[in-house]
Design a protein around this motif. Structure first.
Motif, PDB file in Angstrom:
ATOM      1  N   SER A 206      16.236  41.823  -6.596  1.00 51.26           N
ATOM      2  CA  SER A 206      15.170  42.713  -6.234  1.00 51.26           C
ATOM      3  C   SER A 206      15.525  44.108  -6.893  1.00 51.26           C
ATOM      4  N   PRO A 207      14.594  44.978  -7.193  1.00 50.61           N
ATOM      5  CA  PRO A 207      14.861  46.329  -7.351  1.00 50.61           C
ATOM      6  C   PRO A 207      15.398  47.047  -6.084  1.00 50.61           C
ATOM      7  N   LEU A 208      15.888  48.383  -6.313  1.00 51.27           N
ATOM      8  CA  LEU A 208      16.278  49.197  -5.027  1.00 51.27           C
ATOM      9  C   LEU A 208      15.045  49.297  -4.262  1.00 51.27           C
ATOM     10  N   PRO A 209      15.321  49.439  -2.754  1.00 47.93           N
ATOM     11  CA  PRO A 209      16.628  49.505  -2.363  1.00 47.93           C
ATOM     12  C   PRO A 209      16.812  48.428  -1.482  1.00 47.93           C
ATOM     13  N   VAL A 210      16.248  47.206  -1.759  1.00 49.95           N
ATOM     14  CA  VAL A 210      16.529  45.858  -0.838  1.00 49.95           C
ATOM     15  C   VAL A 210      18.007  45.524  -1.199  1.00 49.95           C
ATOM     16  N   ILE A 211      18.823  45.253  -2.374  1.00 45.70           N
ATOM     17  CA  ILE A 211      20.016  44.790  -2.664  1.00 45.70           C
ATOM     18  C   ILE A 211      20.983  45.369  -1.656  1.00 45.70           C
TER      19      ILE A 211
ATOM     20  N   PHE B  93       9.864  50.469   5.796  1.00 44.13           N
ATOM     21  CA  PHE B  93      10.212  48.921   5.695  1.00 44.13           C
ATOM     22  C   PHE B  93       8.823  48.070   5.463  1.00 44.13           C
ATOM     23  N   GLN B  94       7.821  48.787   6.083  1.00 44.13           N
ATOM     24  CA  GLN B  94       6.286  48.291   5.563  1.00 44.13           C
ATOM     25  C   GLN B  94       6.121  48.280   4.048  1.00 44.13           C
ATOM     26  N   LYS B  95       6.383  49.527   3.429  1.00 39.19           N
ATOM     27  CA  LYS B  95       6.091  50.127   2.134  1.00 39.19           C
ATOM     28  C   LYS B  95       7.042  48.832   1.188  1.00 39.19           C
ATOM     29  N   ILE B  96       8.198  48.810   1.672  1.00 34.65           N
ATOM     30  CA  ILE B  96       9.124  47.782   0.953  1.00 34.65           C
ATOM     31  C   ILE B  96       8.693  46.363   1.010  1.00 34.65           C
ATOM     32  N   ARG B  97       8.073  46.010   2.158  1.00 34.84           N
ATOM     33  CA  ARG B  97       7.437  44.631   2.322  1.00 34.84           C
ATOM     34  C   ARG B  97       6.252  44.446   1.365  1.00 34.84           C
ATOM     35  N   ASP B  98       5.394  45.881   1.219  1.00 34.77           N
ATOM     36  CA  ASP B  98       4.306  45.347   0.697  1.00 34.77           C
ATOM     37  C   ASP B  98       4.532  45.887  -0.762  1.00 34.77           C
ATOM     38  N   ASN B  99       5.750  46.106  -1.305  1.00 34.57           N
ATOM     39  CA  ASN B  99       5.800  46.471  -2.548  1.00 34.57           C
ATOM     40  C   ASN B  99       5.473  47.636  -2.933  1.00 34.57           C
ATOM     41  N   ARG B 100       5.514  48.656  -2.202  1.00 35.10           N
ATOM     42  CA  ARG B 100       5.082  49.915  -2.582  1.00 35.10           C
ATOM     43  C   ARG B 100       6.301  50.781  -2.867  1.00 35.10           C
ATOM     44  N   ASP B 101       6.044  52.027  -3.581  1.00 32.21           N
ATOM     45  CA  ASP B 101       6.971  53.015  -4.048  1.00 32.21           C
ATOM     46  C   ASP B 101       7.439  53.740  -2.963  1.00 32.21           C
ATOM     47  N   THR B 102       8.413  53.587  -2.334  1.00 31.12           N
ATOM     48  CA  THR B 102       8.933  53.971  -1.076  1.00 31.12           C
ATOM     49  C   THR B 102       9.500  55.497  -1.389  1.00 31.12           C
ATOM     50  N   LEU B 103       9.470  55.843  -2.543  1.00 27.62           N
ATOM     51  CA  LEU B 103       9.942  57.245  -2.748  1.00 27.62           C
ATOM     52  C   LEU B 103       8.680  58.250  -2.743  1.00 27.62           C
ATOM     53  N   LYS B 104       7.597  57.416  -2.635  1.00 32.06           N
ATOM     54  CA  LYS B 104       6.138  58.434  -2.596  1.00 32.06           C
ATOM     55  C   LYS B 104       5.664  58.465  -1.309  1.00 32.06           C
ATOM     56  N   LYS B 105       5.026  59.603  -0.969  1.00 25.63           N
ATOM     57  CA  LYS B 105       4.725  59.670   0.505  1.00 25.63           C
ATOM     58  C   LYS B 105       3.004  59.344   0.318  1.00 25.63           C
TER      59      LYS B 105
ATOM     60  N   PRO C  93      14.436  36.239  -3.720  1.00 24.76           N
ATOM     61  CA  PRO C  93      13.884  37.418  -4.338  1.00 24.76           C
ATOM     62  C   PRO C  93      13.481  38.346  -3.351  1.00 24.76           C
ATOM     63  N   GLY C  94      13.410  39.798  -3.723  1.00 22.14           N
ATOM     64  CA  GLY C  94      12.731  40.578  -3.077  1.00 22.14           C
ATOM     65  C   GLY C  94      11.238  40.867  -3.478  1.00 22.14           C
ATOM     66  N   PRO C  95      10.741  41.962  -3.502  1.00 14.49           N
ATOM     67  CA  PRO C  95       9.415  42.192  -3.973  1.00 14.49           C
ATOM     68  C   PRO C  95       9.102  41.652  -5.460  1.00 14.49           C
ATOM     69  N   VAL C  96       8.416  40.914  -5.808  1.00 19.29           N
ATOM     70  CA  VAL C  96       8.056  40.231  -7.141  1.00 19.29           C
ATOM     71  C   VAL C  96       6.573  40.305  -7.382  1.00 19.29           C
ATOM     72  N   PHE C  97       6.161  40.713  -8.723  1.00 18.39           N
ATOM     73  CA  PHE C  97       4.885  40.727  -9.138  1.00 18.39           C
ATOM     74  C   PHE C  97       4.062  39.174  -8.955  1.00 18.39           C
ATOM     75  N   SER C  98       3.219  38.932  -8.103  1.00 17.47           N
ATOM     76  CA  SER C  98       2.712  37.853  -7.922  1.00 17.47           C
ATOM     77  C   SER C  98       1.372  37.904  -6.874  1.00 17.47           C
ATOM     78  N   GLY C  99       0.708  36.641  -6.837  1.00 14.46           N
ATOM     79  CA  GLY C  99      -0.421  36.979  -5.724  1.00 14.46           C
ATOM     80  C   GLY C  99      -0.256  36.864  -4.409  1.00 14.46           C
TER      81      GLY C  99
ATOM     82  N   ALA D 187      22.225  47.422 -10.132  1.00 16.74           N
ATOM     83  CA  ALA D 187      22.013  46.210 -10.760  1.00 16.74           C
ATOM     84  C   ALA D 187      20.449  45.572  -9.899  1.00 16.74           C
ATOM     85  N   ASP D 188      19.863  44.715 -10.445  1.00 14.85           N
ATOM     86  CA  ASP D 188      18.716  44.219  -9.810  1.00 14.85           C
ATOM     87  C   ASP D 188      18.902  42.698  -9.183  1.00 14.85           C
ATOM     88  N   SER D 189      20.525  42.491  -8.938  1.00 14.90           N
ATOM     89  CA  SER D 189      20.825  41.109  -8.230  1.00 14.90           C
ATOM     90  C   SER D 189      22.142  41.503  -7.490  1.00 14.90           C
ATOM     91  N   ASP D 190      22.615  40.453  -6.924  1.00 14.77           N
ATOM     92  CA  ASP D 190      23.726  40.617  -6.113  1.00 14.77           C
ATOM     93  C   ASP D 190      24.973  40.542  -7.083  1.00 14.77           C
TER      94      ASP D 190
END
Length: 284
Positions: free
Chosen positions: A241-246, A271-283, A187-193, A25-28
């Protein structure tokens, strides 16, 4: 099957369901259950007067629009009046039954403390009451997943979100018995400015980082809906939040030692990728 076996089966089933929710899920867990079986925001906020700060963009704007769908009367505050007027127009477009005076545009700088009381008086003069963000009502505080766990290279942001939890959890205890509910929204990473306007360590400099279609983010609309679900069901706290934050938030809350060891294995860059909302599965 004897009683002990039945209890074991029920316990294993319960744990399995909870783990499935945490990882899929995308929530607790409580927010997920509330979204499917709890009170619906549409019924809870119909006709209520709700003051939304930061309503000119991002999660605040999305919250205002979700509340408009719920037929709430709105007070929209932020510093940019022209953007608030735009949000008002769009809210009335979403719900044509909202009259012009059902949506009050109230420009406000939150750090200007002397403006708070006159602003409240304007709201009371127009609506005669305030249901959300007031005494005898409800506070919905937009915090962050960073309010629950540290984030690299974001010390001041993380500290400010932790401070929100400390202040409002203290306020919650102070207001027991006064019919005031406080919901911390994380919230974890959210589309915003946020990454465009975030400050760097250099005075006056902004990060100015653009969003990418591949970013691992939740939409502001989905985040706003889950926030309202949590508030409608009077949850003390809600994570979305989307994975892997929850899963990591649960691990950090219930097994901090293990979370620390896993964090070291994952490394700062992940963790920086997660913070910056980047796809952590990609190198990179």
């Amino acid at each position: 099957m004897d009683l002990f076996s039945l209890v074991c089966v029920l316990y294993i089933t319960f744990i399995s369901v909870c783990l499935a929710i945490i990882f899929l899920a995308d929530s607790d867990v409580l927010t997920f259950i509330s979204a499917h079986f709890g009170k619906a925001p549409e019924g809870e906020y119909d006709g209520k007067v709700v003051w939304v700060t930061g309503a000119s963009s991002g999660i605040g704007e999305a919250l205002a629009k979700e509340l408009a769908r719920c037929n709430a009367k709105l007070v929209l505050s932020a510093r940019r009046k022209e953007e608030l007027e735009r949000v008002k127009t769009e809210c009335r477009g979403i719900n044509p039954s909202l009259k012009d005076d059902d949506v009050l545009v109230l420009p406000l700088d939150m750090v200007d403390l002397e403006s708070h009381e006159p602003s409240l008086k304007k709201i009371l003069n127009q609506f005669g009451k305030l249901d959300v963000l007031n005494g005898g009502g409800q506070f919905g505080i937009v915090s962050s997943a960073a309010g629950k766990v540290g984030v690299p290279n974001s010390g001041t942001y993380t500290a400010s979100k932790h401070a929100l939890h400390g202040y409002f959890e203290g306020l919650r205890m102070e207001t027991y018995g006064q019919n005031i509910d406080i919901t911390m929204l994380c919230p974890g990473p959210v589309f915003s400015g946020v990454l465009q306007n975030a400050c760097t360590s250099k005075p006056g400099e902004k990060v100015n980082q653009q969003q990418l279609p591949t970013d691992k983010k939740m939409t502001a609309e989905r985040c706003a809906y889950l926030c309202l679900v949590a508030m409608a069901n009077r949850l003390n706290e809600s994570w979305m939040s989307p994975l892997p934050v929850i899963p990591f938030l649960y691990l950090n809350a219930y097994q901090p030692y293990l979370a620390s060891k896993i964090g070291k294995l994952m490394g700062k860059q992940t963790f920086q990728k997660i913070r910056d909302n980047r796809d952590t599965l990609k190198k990179d």
